[in-house]
Structure formats: structure tokens, C-alpha cells
Design an enzyme around this catalytic site. Structure first.
Site, PDB file in Angstrom:
ATOM      1  N   CYS A   2       0.735  -1.074   0.095  1.00  0.00           N
ATOM      2  CA  CYS A   2       0.022  -0.083  -0.149  1.00  0.00           C
ATOM      3  C   CYS A   2       0.688   1.366   0.092  1.00  0.00           C
ATOM      4  O   CYS A   2       2.186   1.422   0.490  1.00  0.00           O
ATOM      5  CB  CYS A   2      -0.862   0.130   1.161  1.00  0.00           C
ATOM      6  SG  CYS A   2      -1.738  -1.376   1.320  1.00  0.00           S
ATOM      7  N   ARG A  27       3.764  -0.003  -6.613  1.00  0.00           N
ATOM      8  CA  ARG A  27       3.859  -0.569  -5.475  1.00  0.00           C
ATOM      9  C   ARG A  27       2.719  -1.900  -5.647  1.00  0.00           C
ATOM     10  O   ARG A  27       2.925  -2.656  -4.613  1.00  0.00           O
ATOM     11  CB  ARG A  27       3.576   0.135  -4.302  1.00  0.00           C
ATOM     12  CG  ARG A  27       4.851   1.094  -3.751  1.00  0.00           C
ATOM     13  CD  ARG A  27       4.626   2.110  -2.990  1.00  0.00           C
ATOM     14  NE  ARG A  27       4.359   1.560  -1.487  1.00  0.00           N
ATOM     15  CZ  ARG A  27       5.455   1.686  -0.750  1.00  0.00           C
ATOM     16  NH1 ARG A  27       6.423   2.209  -1.107  1.00  0.00           N
ATOM     17  NH2 ARG A  27       5.071   1.113   0.386  1.00  0.00           N
ATOM     18  N   TRP A  76      -3.570  -2.503  -1.086  1.00  0.00           N
ATOM     19  CA  TRP A  76      -3.417  -3.701  -1.592  1.00  0.00           C
ATOM     20  C   TRP A  76      -4.138  -4.474  -0.301  1.00  0.00           C
ATOM     21  O   TRP A  76      -3.473  -4.687   0.706  1.00  0.00           O
ATOM     22  CB  TRP A  76      -2.003  -4.178  -1.629  1.00  0.00           C
ATOM     23  CG  TRP A  76      -1.636  -5.343  -2.192  1.00  0.00           C
ATOM     24  CD1 TRP A  76      -1.809  -5.753  -3.726  1.00  0.00           C
ATOM     25  CD2 TRP A  76      -1.184  -6.651  -1.613  1.00  0.00           C
ATOM     26  NE1 TRP A  76      -1.224  -7.044  -3.889  1.00  0.00           N
ATOM     27  CE2 TRP A  76      -0.913  -7.439  -2.538  1.00  0.00           C
ATOM     28  CE3 TRP A  76      -0.802  -6.834  -0.299  1.00  0.00           C
ATOM     29  CZ2 TRP A  76      -0.664  -9.004  -2.252  1.00  0.00           C
ATOM     30  CZ3 TRP A  76      -0.661  -8.251  -0.024  1.00  0.00           C
ATOM     31  CH2 TRP A  76      -0.368  -9.150  -1.006  1.00  0.00           C
ATOM     32  N   ASN A 101      -0.975   1.531   6.323  1.00  0.00           N
ATOM     33  CA  ASN A 101      -0.245   0.347   5.873  1.00  0.00           C
ATOM     34  C   ASN A 101       0.186  -0.669   6.827  1.00  0.00           C
ATOM     35  O   ASN A 101       0.681  -0.215   7.850  1.00  0.00           O
ATOM     36  CB  ASN A 101       0.901   0.844   5.011  1.00  0.00           C
ATOM     37  CG  ASN A 101       1.026   1.821   3.901  1.00  0.00           C
ATOM     38  OD1 ASN A 101       0.069   1.803   3.241  1.00  0.00           O
ATOM     39  ND2 ASN A 101       2.169   2.143   3.233  1.00  0.00           N
ATOM     40  N   GLY A 102       0.139  -1.885   6.473  1.00  0.00           N
ATOM     41  CA  GLY A 102       0.630  -2.923   7.827  1.00  0.00           C
ATOM     42  C   GLY A 102      -0.841  -3.655   8.067  1.00  0.00           C
ATOM     43  O   GLY A 102      -1.702  -3.780   7.512  1.00  0.00           O
ATOM     44  N   GLU A 484      14.259 -18.177 -11.381  1.00  0.00           N
ATOM     45  CA  GLU A 484      14.148 -16.934 -11.697  1.00  0.00           C
ATOM     46  C   GLU A 484      13.248 -16.604 -13.021  1.00  0.00           C
ATOM     47  O   GLU A 484      12.283 -15.830 -13.089  1.00  0.00           O
ATOM     48  CB  GLU A 484      15.344 -16.201 -11.707  1.00  0.00           C
ATOM     49  CG  GLU A 484      15.029 -14.584 -12.093  1.00  0.00           C
ATOM     50  CD  GLU A 484      14.182 -13.776 -11.018  1.00  0.00           C
ATOM     51  OE1 GLU A 484      13.863 -12.868 -11.253  1.00  0.00           O
ATOM     52  OE2 GLU A 484      13.871 -14.323 -10.136  1.00  0.00           O
ATOM     53  N   LYS A 488       9.443 -15.254 -13.177  1.00  0.00           N
ATOM     54  CA  LYS A 488       9.185 -13.884 -14.022  1.00  0.00           C
ATOM     55  C   LYS A 488       7.914 -14.234 -15.215  1.00  0.00           C
ATOM     56  O   LYS A 488       6.994 -13.520 -15.248  1.00  0.00           O
ATOM     57  CB  LYS A 488      10.446 -13.414 -14.771  1.00  0.00           C
ATOM     58  CG  LYS A 488      11.173 -12.598 -14.186  1.00  0.00           C
ATOM     59  CD  LYS A 488      10.922 -11.475 -13.869  1.00  0.00           C
ATOM     60  CE  LYS A 488      11.739 -10.757 -12.727  1.00  0.00           C
ATOM     61  NZ  LYS A 488      11.469 -11.677 -11.169  1.00  0.00           N
ATOM     62  N   GLU A 491       4.728 -14.578 -13.025  1.00  0.00           N
ATOM     63  CA  GLU A 491       4.361 -13.293 -12.513  1.00  0.00           C
ATOM     64  C   GLU A 491       3.387 -12.196 -13.353  1.00  0.00           C
ATOM     65  O   GLU A 491       2.295 -11.641 -13.022  1.00  0.00           O
ATOM     66  CB  GLU A 491       5.473 -12.285 -12.108  1.00  0.00           C
ATOM     67  CG  GLU A 491       6.081 -12.726 -10.498  1.00  0.00           C
ATOM     68  CD  GLU A 491       7.375 -12.020 -10.349  1.00  0.00           C
ATOM     69  OE1 GLU A 491       7.287 -11.468  -9.106  1.00  0.00           O
ATOM     70  OE2 GLU A 491       8.259 -11.830 -11.188  1.00  0.00           O
ATOM     71  N   HIS A 507      12.220 -38.042 -12.275  1.00  0.00           N
ATOM     72  CA  HIS A 507      11.711 -37.942 -11.009  1.00  0.00           C
ATOM     73  C   HIS A 507      10.293 -37.596 -10.851  1.00  0.00           C
ATOM     74  O   HIS A 507       9.943 -37.080  -9.705  1.00  0.00           O
ATOM     75  CB  HIS A 507      12.719 -37.432  -9.734  1.00  0.00           C
ATOM     76  CG  HIS A 507      13.993 -38.133  -9.681  1.00  0.00           C
ATOM     77  ND1 HIS A 507      14.205 -39.460  -9.131  1.00  0.00           N
ATOM     78  CD2 HIS A 507      15.225 -37.942 -10.296  1.00  0.00           C
ATOM     79  CE1 HIS A 507      15.253 -40.001  -9.450  1.00  0.00           C
ATOM     80  NE2 HIS A 507      16.036 -39.359 -10.081  1.00  0.00           N
ATOM     81  N   LYS A 606       4.851  -4.273  -5.053  1.00  0.00           N
ATOM     82  CA  LYS A 606       6.252  -4.165  -5.490  1.00  0.00           C
ATOM     83  C   LYS A 606       7.036  -4.632  -4.083  1.00  0.00           C
ATOM     84  O   LYS A 606       8.031  -5.202  -3.948  1.00  0.00           O
ATOM     85  CB  LYS A 606       6.688  -2.831  -5.958  1.00  0.00           C
ATOM     86  CG  LYS A 606       7.946  -2.348  -6.303  1.00  0.00           C
ATOM     87  CD  LYS A 606       8.450  -3.640  -7.351  1.00  0.00           C
ATOM     88  CE  LYS A 606      10.021  -3.026  -7.591  1.00  0.00           C
ATOM     89  NZ  LYS A 606      10.522  -4.190  -8.622  1.00  0.00           N
TER      90      LYS A 606
END
Length: 611
Positions: A2, A27, A76, A101-102, A484, A488, A491, A507, A606
Site C-alpha cells: 500500500c 507498489r 493492497w 499500511n500494515g 527466476e 518472471k 508473475e 523423478h 512491489k
């Protein structure tokens, strides 16, 4: 996560608040809102919307809002689904407005207590209880500062808040515990925000609030105290962030811009840190020589993309420095009661320096008795930077796209420099170090060459247009790079993507391979190449669609269902960094084809400043 912006000024602050929200959009958020004290009536006015800031801006224009004081927020969702009712600011009885925020961990208990006092709740949020608590204390005859301070003393959890009240139309209160907050200093006006970038259009003079600070802001002055009411002094800093640093320029998306900024980011991060074939230990701060002297192991703590960087570093550290290295996801480390090693360097990695789990894990490592701490971070004055014994800044510049690109590659660069420092203390020869430094200095040019593959990778991305799943393969140090690449792709394109060490195919993952399952392989020319080649033959034999990023075409012949992207010869020590670039480009172009929101993918933020 947020975003918060607040302002007190002689001029109309509404345009400042809206612009601040726009600069916080990177963000990640699902709703936005604003509360002001009307310039004419002095009454509290608010507007909240689900969706983007431009929708809020249109609503504000319709209502002709203007004010000399106000707060705004991008949310958010944590407590309660994305909705207008759950958006911030949260209001108590048309008198108090709060942005937050939090997470307030004891919100349910406090909510029950406030309901017993006759307060009605209109949202599912934990934030609304803060507004009602402040209103209750105002009703008991306390001023706004005292009402906020008393409220903070009963809150459990992490938070940054900003508060305005119709009862005191010239004051804005703000406070932080566990979530970042910064004051912006102007001439006859002052501001507060969760991120410096929101303040750049109005001031570059800033104060970073510390843990447990409350600030009482008025137009011509402010005062900072702790939660007990005792005055505290904080230093004023001049931000080096430029307004145009967070503009897209000629690029369609921030992510694409940031991919192409990597040569510069690498150059900037290297500058003044290598000289005459050596990495300069002083780059890690004045305490580095003393603190590095007794290091016999490394404990890396990180989340997400930074965790992948740590996995790459483990290969470097154990191979070159010949000391043990453990890499752990921060949210797991802080709860598993690890065995402390006082001779282990605690290394935290974070783009923002505010990742809640990583920060908490660092504090836990200190409590347990681990050795000295080092953070590799992209944001000066962030919480991790201030909490660590040593710091190595990555000079990537602002990274706006939620999917990290240049922050990741500069982290890798920084980790390799750290490896050299540790290896030197464990008898690395000068000629070996000089060879590594030479490879590091060649990185910007090598990345520029890889970026020239953009058009070829854009065409390759068309093969993924109708795909729902993808498998990434790598071996050795390139397995984390495959991880990674998968991250990406998932995401920003929403394709389900997973990464495996190529030797694990038999396996389980081989069962997934068919003509509809794209398989992407990271295949540099190293000691494991023949092993990897054998693994890829298994994929090809089962009709899998193979995309191979390799040094040269000799990796495999190009047939139907096999695409080979040649990257040219790459020094093995820097190959993880170089091979990251085409995977970033692939994810970007697949996302374009899929039509997703590249810079602000759904459900993601973010900077993850809550647990």
C-alpha cells in the site's frame, strides 16, 4: 504494498495527493482513496474507488475537491476483499480519517471493544478500528496528537498511518512501527509519504522516520516524538532521486525500460568498487575489514527474486571462498529456530529494504547470536539498511515494475563482489581475482549485446500465446536462474511455470511433457552441458516444445519443436547474470501477447511490507 501520501500547505493539496498516488502505483494496489478537509466548510470530505488512481482522479474532478490539508492511499487488500467500503481512508463518524499500511494483529479484539462502546463498523478492514479509537479519545477531550499517541499504544502489529480530523483542521498526524514513512519538508508546507518517490515533485528535503516515531505536522512546522511522547531528533536528507527517473520515456512499460537500463545499472554499481584488478573492501563500509575478519560461514536470508539471487551466490561462495553458505526464505527462517553461528555473516537481500519478513528475520538472527550483518539493497535509508552492520548499495535506480529485473542483476553483481572479498580472505590468488574483476567489468557490454536479441525473442514469444503451463530447466548454478525465469513468466503472463534441476526430470516432471508443454532450458557451455544435453533429449523424444538459450548451436541441432537462441561465448563466472536477460525479455513479450498488466500484475505488490 500500500501507498500513503499526505500534505499540509497554503496551496490546494489535492493535485499533490493525486500525483503522489500515481507515483506510488508501482507498489501494487486494488483500490484508492482520498480524504480532505474542505477549504470552504472545513468538513471532512472523502472519495474512494476500486481500481486505478485515474478513476479516483475523475471522481475528484466531478466533485471539485480543494483543500489545504489531506491524506490519500492506494490499498493492497489484506483484511477484507477489494471494495469501495474496504478502501482507505477509513472514516469514523465523519470526523476522523485514517490511511494505514500494515496489519493490526489485535484488530478483532479492539473491534469488539469499540462495538461495545457503540461504534458501528462499515468495512472488513483492521484499519477502521484505528479511526474509531482515535475518535473515541477525541470525544474524551484529548487533542489529536494525544488521541493518536494513546491509540498507538494499544495497537499490536506493524503499521504506518496518517490521520486528519475535522476537529483540528490544521494538523496532520503520522506514525510508524514496522512500515516505512518519510516526511517531506517544504517552504510553508510539509508532506508525509510511504516512499520518497511520491514527494519528488514537491521537495527533495526528507526525513526518514524511525521505528516508534510520531510526527505532528502543521503548515509551518512539525515535531517528532516517540510513542511515549518524548521529543526526538531526526536528520534531514537531500534525496538524489530525480523526477524523470520514474518516467517511462520512450518505453511502453516500466519493465521493458528497466530491462534495457541494466547495462547502466551494472556500470553504476561497479563504479568506485573495483580498481587494478581488485574489489575494494571499503565499498562495504568502514567496519568491513574488522567484521569480515572472523567470517567462517554465510547465512543468506531473502524472499522471492532476492532468494534466487542468494541461491546463485551459494554456488559462488562455496566454490570460490570455500566456506559454507546456507540460503533460506525469510518467512521460514524466522519461525524454525535455526542454530546460531556467531561466525556466520548474516546477509539480507532486498530491492526495497522494507520487506517485512526479511527485516524480521534479520532481527531474529541478531537475537539468536549470529555474526555481523550485511544487507545488499537498492534503497538508501531503508529499514534493512539502517538495521545492518554493513551495507552494499545496488545503484539500480528506481525500479517501478513489480517484476524485478535490474535489481536482480545488480544483486547478483554485488554478491559476486562479496564472494571475491570472502575468497581473498581464504587464500584466493590475485590472478584469479583479477580474472573475475575483468569479467565483471565486461558485463555492461555483454548485456548490451544480449539486448540486441529483443526482436528475435519477441518473435519466439508467439509460441506461448495459447500455452497455460511451462517448464524451466537448468543445472548447477543455472538452476536458480531457471527458477527466476519461471517466476518472471508466471508473475506477469499468468502462465503456470515451474523450474527444476534438469537431472530431476525422470523423478516426476517428465510426466508433464508433451507437445503442449513448452520447456525452456538455460544451457551455457560448462562442465554440465553434456549432462543437460542428455536431459533435453529426453524432452525432445516425448514431443516437448524446446527453447534453449545456449552459447552456440552445437548444444543441439535445430529441428521442429526446438528453438535455439545463441548468446555467444560468456565467461562462466558471470554467465548467471548474462543468462538472466533473455529470460526477462521472454517473460515480457509473452505477457504482451497475453494482454496482461505488465507493470502491475494482479494480486502482487512491489514492496511486501506485511508478513
Amino acid at each position: 504494498m500500500c501507498g500513503i501520501i499526505g500534505a499540509v500547505a497554503e496551496r490546494d493539496v489535492v493535485p499533490i495527493l493525486i500525483e503522489g498516488l500515481k507515483r506510488l502505483e508501482y507498489r501494487g494496489y486494488d483500490s484508492a482513496g482520498l480524504a480532505i478537509l474542505d477549504s470552504q466548510s472545513g468538513e471532512l470530505e472523502s472519495q474512494r474507488v476500486t481500481g486505478k488512481v485515474h478513476s479516483l482522479e475523475e471522481k475528484i474532478k466531478e466533485n471539485d475537491f480543494s483543500s489545504h490539508i489531506g491524506i490519500a492511499h492506494t490499498r493492497w487488500a489484506t483484511h477484507g476483499k477489494p471494495s469501495r467500503e474496504n478502501a482507505h481512508p477509513q472514516i469514523s463518524r465523519e470526523t476522523v480519517a485514517v490511511v494505514h499500511n500494515g496489519i493490526i494483529e489485535n484488530s478483532l479484539k479492539l473491534r469488539s471493544e469499540m462495538e461495545e462502546k457503540g461504534y458501528e463498523f462499515n468495512s472488513e478492514t483492521d484499519t477502521e478500528v484505528i479511526a474509531h479509537l482515535i475518535h473515541y479519545h477525541l470525544q474524551q477531550g484529548q487533542d489529536l496528537y494525544t488521541a493518536v499517541r494513546v491509540t498507538l499504544q494499544v495497537l499490536e502489529g506493524s503499521f504506518a498511518i496518517a490521520v486528519v480530523s475535522a476537529k483540528t483542521p490544521d494538523r496532520l498526524l503520522a506514525a510508524r512501527r514496522g512500515s516505512p514513512l518519510v516526511i517531506g519538508i517544504g517552504v510553508g508546507e510539509h508532506f508525509v509519504a510511504s516512499d520518497v518517490s511520491a514527494l519528488i515533485p514537491v521537495t527533495q528535503q526528507v526525513i526518514f522516520l524511525e521505528e516508534g516515531d510520531i510526527v505532528d505536522i502543521q503548515r509551518d512546522h512539525f515535531r517528532i516524538t516517540d510513542f511515549s511522547g518524548h521529543p526526538v531528533q531526526r536528520s534531514v536528507h537531500t534525496s538524489q532521486l530525480q523526477a524523470d527517473a520514474v518516467e517511462r520515456g520512450e518505453y511502453r512499460h516500466y519493465m521493458h525500460k528497466e530491462i534495457f537500463e541494466q547495462p547502466k545499472a551494472i556500470r553504476d554499481t561497479l563504479e568506485n568498487r573495483v580498481h587494478n584488478g581488485r574489489v575494494l573492501e571499503a565499498a562495504f563500509g568502514p567496519k568491513a575489514q574488522q567484521l569480515f575478519s572472523d567470517i567462517e560461514a554465510v547465512q543468506i536470508i531473502a524472499c522471492g527474486t532476492s532468494y534466487h539471487a542468494g541461491l546463485v551466490a551459494r554456488y559462488w561462495i562455496e566454490t570460490l571462498a570455500q566456506i559454507p553458505c546456507v540460503v533460506e526464505i525469510a518467512s521460514e527462517f524466522r519461525y524454525r529456530q535455526p542454530l546460531a553461528n556467531p561466525k556466520a555473516l548474516v546477509l539480507t537481500l532486498s530491492q526495497s529494504g522494507e520487506t517485512a519478513d526479511t527485516l524480521a528475520a534479520l532481527h531474529e538472527a541478531k537475537r539468536l547470536g549470529f555474526g555481523p550483518s550485511l544487507t545488499i539493497c537498492n534503497v538508501p535509508e531503508s529499514s534493512l539498511v539502517r538495521a545492518s552492520d554493513m551495507v552494499l548499495m545496488t545503484y539500480a535506480g528506481p525500479e517501478i515494475g513489480v517484476a524485478s529485473t535490474k535489481a536482480f542483476t545488480t544483486q547478483l553483481l554485488s554478491l559476486l563482489m562479496l564472494t571475491v572479498i570472502l575468497a581473498r580472505r581464504h587464500q584466493m590468488k590475485a590472478d584469479v581475482e583479477a580474472k573475475i574483476v575483468n569479467a565483471l567489468c565486461s558485463l555492461p557490454k555483454r548485456i548490451e549485446e544480449i539486448l540486441q536479441l529483443n526482436d528475435k525473442i519477441e518473435k519466439l514469444a508467439e509460441h506461448f500465446a495459447d500455452k497455460q503451463h511451462a517448464l524451466f530447466l537448468g543445472r548447477g548454478i543455472h538452476y536458480p536462474i531457471a527458477m527466476e525465469g519461471a517466476l518472471k513468466l508466471k508473475e506477469i503472463s499468468y502462465i503456470h511455470a515451474e523450474a527444476y534441476p534438469a537431472g530431476e526430470l525422470k523423478h516426476g516432471p517428465l510426466a508433464l511433457v508433451d507437445a503442449e508443454m513448452p520447456v525452456i532450458a538455460v544451457a551455457p557451455n560448462n562442465a554440465l552441458q553434456e549432462k543437460l544435453k542428455s536431459n533435453l533429449q529426453e524432452v525432445h523424444a516425448r514431443g516437448g516444445q524446446l527453447t534453449i538459450f545456449a552459447n552456440h548451436r552445437a548444444m543441439m541441432q535445430a529441428f521442429d519443436y526446438i528453438d535455439i537462441i545463441e548468446l555467444g561465448e560468456v565467461d562462466e563466472i558471470i554467465s548467471p547474470i548474462v543468462y538472466t536477460i533473455p529470460l526477462q525479455l521472454l517473460a515480457y513479450h509473452v505477457a504482451l501477447i497475453k494482454g496482461t498488466d505488465v507493470d502491475q500484475p494482479r494480486n502482487l505488490a512491489k514492496s511486501v511490507t506485511v508478513e
